[in-house]
Design a protein around this motif. Sequence first.
Motif, mmCIF file in Angstrom:
data_model
loop_
_atom_site.group_PDB
_atom_site.id
_atom_site.type_symbol
_atom_site.label_atom_id
_atom_site.label_comp_id
_atom_site.label_asym_id
_atom_site.label_seq_id
_atom_site.Cartn_x
_atom_site.Cartn_y
_atom_site.Cartn_z
ATOM 1 N N VAL A 29 0.856 -1.298 0.229
ATOM 2 C CA VAL A 29 -0.088 -0.647 -0.036
ATOM 3 C C VAL A 29 0.554 1.087 0.154
ATOM 4 O O VAL A 29 1.562 1.224 0.031
ATOM 5 N N GLU A 36 -2.243 2.311 10.914
ATOM 6 C CA GLU A 36 -2.911 1.378 10.189
ATOM 7 C C GLU A 36 -2.487 0.617 10.475
ATOM 8 O O GLU A 36 -3.394 -0.883 10.016
ATOM 9 N N GLN A 88 -5.014 -2.882 2.839
ATOM 10 C CA GLN A 88 -6.030 -2.559 1.614
ATOM 11 C C GLN A 88 -7.632 -2.711 1.477
ATOM 12 O O GLN A 88 -8.106 -2.463 0.949
ATOM 13 N N ALA A 89 -7.796 -3.809 2.646
ATOM 14 C CA ALA A 89 -9.463 -3.528 3.076
ATOM 15 C C ALA A 89 -9.656 -2.817 3.660
ATOM 16 O O ALA A 89 -10.944 -2.456 3.800
ATOM 17 N N ARG A 91 -8.464 -0.064 4.081
ATOM 18 C CA ARG A 91 -8.394 1.552 2.886
ATOM 19 C C ARG A 91 -9.343 1.952 1.375
ATOM 20 O O ARG A 91 -9.686 2.532 0.715
ATOM 21 N N GLU A 92 -10.412 0.843 1.450
ATOM 22 C CA GLU A 92 -11.474 1.090 0.305
ATOM 23 C C GLU A 92 -12.659 1.586 1.063
ATOM 24 O O GLU A 92 -12.422 1.643 1.897
#
Length: 92
Positions: A29, A36, A88-89, A91-92
């Motif tokens: 990322v 995070e 990643q999940a 940040r979506e």
Amino acid sequence: MVENVIWPAALDANRSRSDGRRVSLDLAVEDPTVDEIAKAVQQVGYDVVIERDKTYPREYEARGRVVVKDADDATKSDLLGAVAAYMQALRE
């Protein structure tokens, strides 16, 4: 008791493998923060300690690091892959 250290550079898509990235580019990322990373590690199911005043040896500014406690059942590469997927999940 196993303690794994996760540096933000290990998950940073802006870094090359030789600069410290430990996951593939499709899992990495942009500019991860220790907060995070800590949230993602807790989602995976481990306890964390955030050390904000630490500096990765290949960097000049302190971005901190995350110490993962009691990760006896996973290798570091498995842990990094799971954390990167959760980041990643998030940040979506």
